[in-house]
Enzyme design. Structure first.
Site, PDB file in Angstrom:
ATOM      1  N   HIS A   1      37.143  31.847  49.309  1.00  0.00           N
ATOM      2  CA  HIS A   1      37.748  30.651  48.706  1.00  0.00           C
ATOM      3  C   HIS A   1      39.173  30.421  49.213  1.00  0.00           C
ATOM      4  O   HIS A   1      39.863  31.356  49.617  1.00  0.00           O
ATOM      5  CB  HIS A   1      37.673  30.663  47.169  1.00  0.00           C
TER       6      HIS A   1
ATOM      7  N   ASN B   1      35.551  35.988  48.397  1.00  0.00           N
ATOM      8  CA  ASN B   1      34.342  35.198  48.657  1.00  0.00           C
ATOM      9  C   ASN B   1      34.639  34.026  49.604  1.00  0.00           C
ATOM     10  O   ASN B   1      33.840  33.110  49.736  1.00  0.00           O
ATOM     11  CB  ASN B   1      33.743  34.685  47.338  1.00  0.00           C
TER      12      ASN B   1
HETATM   13  C1  GLP Z   1      43.678  33.227  43.863  1.00  0.00           C
HETATM   14  C2  GLP Z   1      44.425  31.986  44.375  1.00  0.00           C
HETATM   15  C3  GLP Z   1      44.247  31.804  45.866  1.00  0.00           C
HETATM   16  C4  GLP Z   1      44.543  33.110  46.578  1.00  0.00           C
HETATM   17  C5  GLP Z   1      43.528  34.153  46.159  1.00  0.00           C
HETATM   18  C6  GLP Z   1      43.718  35.504  46.825  1.00  0.00           C
HETATM   19  O1  GLP Z   1      42.392  32.971  43.444  1.00  0.00           O
HETATM   20  N1  GLP Z   1      44.012  30.788  43.710  1.00  0.00           N
HETATM   21  O2  GLP Z   1      45.114  30.771  46.322  1.00  0.00           O
HETATM   22  O3  GLP Z   1      44.488  32.934  47.968  1.00  0.00           O
HETATM   23  O4  GLP Z   1      43.621  34.333  44.747  1.00  0.00           O
HETATM   24  O5  GLP Z   1      44.749  36.211  46.215  1.00  0.00           O
HETATM   25  P1  GLP Z   1      45.327  37.606  46.699  1.00  0.00           P
HETATM   26  O6  GLP Z   1      46.306  37.291  47.768  1.00  0.00           O
HETATM   27  O7  GLP Z   1      45.971  38.179  45.481  1.00  0.00           O
HETATM   28  O8  GLP Z   1      44.197  38.420  47.181  1.00  0.00           O
END
Ligand code: GLP
Length: 246
Positions: free
Chosen positions: A138, A136
């Site tokens: 973030h 999303n």
């Molecule tokens: C979590 C972390 C983020 C990270 C995101 C994506 O929510 N708090 O810092 O960037 O997940 O993670 P992934 O790399 O596993 O898709």
């Protein structure tokens, strides 16, 4: 915001690790902000390899983590403390006195956020901030709507983030709240490197790169940053240039 597209995940991870290693070569006492998640694992693996076989030392650097779940003890297997220890800090020559991860079980979480923000200031701010991106948009745990002027604070996680992150938990649900470094704290980093891999990040990447700068897509803030770079594999870049961003 410059976007570099690599043929695959390994090439992307190696390129980010090279940037980190170069900064350490230029300034061994650099201050880094680091992410968790699946995406940075390749970068950590490569840095550990450089430490073991190429003599890369990280002993003088300072490391801050972006976030931690509220209520998870540092030894909980889904905590970011454990993730960082198992994938990075425990495998290199990091100086424990210069490694910071927010304490999700601090008796006074608000005070913990203030303490964390102060520690970043005392370290002279962040030189290089490495980020992943949520589906999303973030960054850290700054979910859509996070104010661009926010600081380290307690946040509510979105249902979608909790569902995606459920993979890290067994029977329990992912906690409802977390401590995250704020948007302004991230923005003040001298350099920002955002990593994205896989088609499930393509929409968020296109929205961040090609949509408006808006608090509804946290990563879009980086378009206003003087020194932010995206490291993408081809899958994560697959929605760019197609006019699909809102
Ligand atoms: C979590 C972390 C983020 C990270 C995101 C994506 O929510 N708090 O810092 O960037 O997940 O993670 P992934 O790399 O596993 O898709």
């Amino acid at each position: 915001m410059r976007a570099r597209v690599f043929p695959d995940y390994e090439a992307m991870s190696a390129a980010v690790a090279d940037v980190v290693a170069r900064r350490l070569g230029e300034e061994p006492s650099s201050v880094f902000m680091l992410p968790t998640g699946i995406t940075p694992l390749g970068m950590y693996r490569r840095l550990v390899e450089m430490h073991r076989s190429e003599g890369l030392s990280l002993a003088d650097a300072t490391f801050f983590n972006l976030d931690e779940y509220l209520g998870l003890a540092p030894d909980h297997r889904a905590s970011y403390h454990v993730y960082m220890k198992e994938n990075f800090y425990g495998l290199i020559d990091a100086d424990a006195a210069r490694v910071f991860v927010p304490d999700g079980t601090a008796p006074d979480p608000e005070a913990e956020c203030e303490r964390y923000e102060e520690a970043i200031s005392e370290a002279g701010g962040i030189e290089v901030c490495v980020l992943g991106i949520g589906r999303n948009g973030h960054i850290g745990f700054n979910e859509p709507g996070a104010p661009f002027d926010s600081r380290t604070r307690i946040v509510e996680l979105s249902e979608s983030t909790r569902n995606i992150n459920a993979a890290d938990f067994e029977a329990e649900r992912a906690p409802q709240r977390a401590i995250t470094v704020g948007m302004a704290t991230i923005f003040e980093s001298r350099e920002v490197l955002l990593l994205a891999s896989g088609t499930n990040k393509a929409g968020a990447v296109a929205a961040a790169v090609e949509g408006d700068v808006s608090e509804s897509v946290p990563a879009s803030m980086l378009k206003s940053h003087p020194n932010a770079e995206l490291f993408l594999d081809e899958d994560a870049a697959s929605d760019l240039g197609r006019g699909v961003a809102g």
